[in-house]
Motif scaffolding. Structure first.
Motif, PDB file in Angstrom:
ATOM      1  N   ALA A  66      53.278  28.778  77.909  1.00  0.00           N
ATOM      2  CA  ALA A  66      53.161  27.877  76.764  1.00  0.00           C
ATOM      3  C   ALA A  66      54.541  27.458  76.257  1.00  0.00           C
ATOM      4  O   ALA A  66      55.498  28.226  76.315  1.00  0.00           O
ATOM      5  N   VAL A  67      54.607  26.219  75.787  1.00  0.00           N
ATOM      6  CA  VAL A  67      55.841  25.702  75.211  1.00  0.00           C
ATOM      7  C   VAL A  67      55.628  25.556  73.711  1.00  0.00           C
ATOM      8  O   VAL A  67      54.633  24.978  73.266  1.00  0.00           O
ATOM      9  N   PHE A  68      56.556  26.103  72.925  1.00  0.00           N
ATOM     10  CA  PHE A  68      56.441  26.059  71.473  1.00  0.00           C
ATOM     11  C   PHE A  68      57.531  25.177  70.893  1.00  0.00           C
ATOM     12  O   PHE A  68      58.632  25.080  71.434  1.00  0.00           O
ATOM     13  N   PHE A  69      57.238  24.538  69.764  1.00  0.00           N
ATOM     14  CA  PHE A  69      58.185  23.686  69.071  1.00  0.00           C
ATOM     15  C   PHE A  69      58.233  24.078  67.601  1.00  0.00           C
ATOM     16  O   PHE A  69      57.216  24.491  67.034  1.00  0.00           O
ATOM     17  N   THR A  70      59.386  23.914  66.994  1.00  0.00           N
ATOM     18  CA  THR A  70      59.502  24.152  65.555  1.00  0.00           C
ATOM     19  C   THR A  70      58.959  22.931  64.824  1.00  0.00           C
ATOM     20  O   THR A  70      58.819  21.843  65.407  1.00  0.00           O
ATOM     21  N   SER A  71      58.685  23.085  63.544  1.00  0.00           N
ATOM     22  CA  SER A  71      58.216  21.954  62.733  1.00  0.00           C
ATOM     23  C   SER A  71      59.231  20.832  62.740  1.00  0.00           C
ATOM     24  O   SER A  71      58.883  19.651  62.797  1.00  0.00           O
ATOM     25  N   ASP A  72      60.516  21.193  62.687  1.00  0.00           N
ATOM     26  CA  ASP A  72      61.581  20.194  62.687  1.00  0.00           C
ATOM     27  C   ASP A  72      61.597  19.424  64.008  1.00  0.00           C
ATOM     28  O   ASP A  72      61.765  18.202  64.024  1.00  0.00           O
ATOM     29  N   ILE A  74      59.080  18.860  65.994  1.00  0.00           N
ATOM     30  CA  ILE A  74      57.898  17.999  66.010  1.00  0.00           C
ATOM     31  C   ILE A  74      58.124  16.778  65.119  1.00  0.00           C
ATOM     32  O   ILE A  74      57.818  15.653  65.498  1.00  0.00           O
ATOM     33  N   ARG A  75      58.686  17.001  63.932  1.00  0.00           N
ATOM     34  CA  ARG A  75      58.963  15.899  63.015  1.00  0.00           C
ATOM     35  C   ARG A  75      59.901  14.892  63.667  1.00  0.00           C
ATOM     36  O   ARG A  75      59.650  13.685  63.636  1.00  0.00           O
ATOM     37  N   LYS A  76      60.966  15.374  64.312  1.00  0.00           N
ATOM     38  CA  LYS A  76      61.914  14.489  64.975  1.00  0.00           C
ATOM     39  C   LYS A  76      61.247  13.702  66.104  1.00  0.00           C
ATOM     40  O   LYS A  76      61.489  12.505  66.268  1.00  0.00           O
ATOM     41  N   LYS A  77      60.394  14.360  66.860  1.00  0.00           N
ATOM     42  CA  LYS A  77      59.688  13.695  67.964  1.00  0.00           C
ATOM     43  C   LYS A  77      58.800  12.578  67.423  1.00  0.00           C
ATOM     44  O   LYS A  77      58.794  11.466  67.946  1.00  0.00           O
ATOM     45  N   ILE A  78      58.076  12.851  66.357  1.00  0.00           N
ATOM     46  CA  ILE A  78      57.206  11.835  65.751  1.00  0.00           C
ATOM     47  C   ILE A  78      58.038  10.675  65.223  1.00  0.00           C
ATOM     48  O   ILE A  78      57.693   9.508  65.425  1.00  0.00           O
ATOM     49  N   MET A  79      59.123  10.994  64.560  1.00  0.00           N
ATOM     50  CA  MET A  79      60.011   9.962  64.022  1.00  0.00           C
ATOM     51  C   MET A  79      60.553   9.084  65.139  1.00  0.00           C
ATOM     52  O   MET A  79      60.541   7.853  65.031  1.00  0.00           O
ATOM     53  N   ASN A  80      61.008   9.707  66.225  1.00  0.00           N
ATOM     54  CA  ASN A  80      61.570   8.952  67.350  1.00  0.00           C
ATOM     55  C   ASN A  80      60.528   8.097  68.051  1.00  0.00           C
ATOM     56  O   ASN A  80      60.771   6.935  68.368  1.00  0.00           O
ATOM     57  N   GLU A  81      59.351   8.678  68.302  1.00  0.00           N
ATOM     58  CA  GLU A  81      58.303   7.936  69.021  1.00  0.00           C
ATOM     59  C   GLU A  81      57.772   6.753  68.225  1.00  0.00           C
ATOM     60  O   GLU A  81      57.258   5.807  68.791  1.00  0.00           O
ATOM     61  N   ASN A  82      57.872   6.841  66.903  1.00  0.00           N
ATOM     62  CA  ASN A  82      57.368   5.769  66.048  1.00  0.00           C
ATOM     63  C   ASN A  82      58.481   4.891  65.475  1.00  0.00           C
ATOM     64  O   ASN A  82      58.236   4.098  64.573  1.00  0.00           O
ATOM     65  N   HIS A  83      59.697   5.107  65.986  1.00  0.00           N
ATOM     66  CA  HIS A  83      60.852   4.310  65.570  1.00  0.00           C
ATOM     67  C   HIS A  83      61.004   4.299  64.049  1.00  0.00           C
ATOM     68  O   HIS A  83      61.154   3.249  63.431  1.00  0.00           O
ATOM     69  N   LEU A  84      60.945   5.477  63.453  1.00  0.00           N
ATOM     70  CA  LEU A  84      61.017   5.593  61.998  1.00  0.00           C
ATOM     71  C   LEU A  84      62.418   5.993  61.526  1.00  0.00           C
ATOM     72  O   LEU A  84      62.590   6.344  60.373  1.00  0.00           O
ATOM     73  N   GLY A  85      63.372   5.945  62.373  1.00  0.00           N
ATOM     74  CA  GLY A  85      64.749   6.277  61.993  1.00  0.00           C
ATOM     75  C   GLY A  85      64.958   7.768  61.974  1.00  0.00           C
ATOM     76  O   GLY A  85      64.240   8.545  62.564  1.00  0.00           O
ATOM     77  N   LYS A  86      65.996   8.177  61.280  1.00  0.00           N
ATOM     78  CA  LYS A  86      66.349   9.607  61.255  1.00  0.00           C
ATOM     79  C   LYS A  86      65.991  10.217  59.991  1.00  0.00           C
ATOM     80  O   LYS A  86      65.781  10.399  59.070  1.00  0.00           O
TER      81      LYS A  86
END
Length: 86
Positions: A66-72, A74-86
């Protein structure tokens, strides 16, 4: 036959059943198809399917696959995939 007509037909047939074994089988079928939620595409999540997926994920964790991710992360991935900036 429309969906509503099919539901009425099935309900009427069930009301006329007195055999407990058959009613038990119907109950088991309905329980196995129990919808517990919906995915983001509005497709249903069935209880049995959900439990099988959870068991599979637990096995992946036990095997160390299994691969685990921190909340941060995941947040960065969502921001990047949706072009929401930093």
């Amino acid at each position: 036959m429309s969906t509503d007509e099919l539901k009425i037909n099935i309900a009427q047939r069930i009301f006329n059943i007195s055999d407990e074994k058959i009613l038990s089988k119907i109950n088991d079928l309905l329980q196995s198809e129990n919808i517990i939620g919906y995915r983001t595409d509005n497709s249903p999540i069935f209880e049995r399917q959900y439990l099988l997926e959870m068991e599979s994920q637990q096995e992946s964790i036990k095997k160390g696959e299994a691969v685990f991710f921190t909340s941060d992360e995941i947040r960065k991935k969502i921001m990047n995939e949706n072009h929401l900036g930093k």
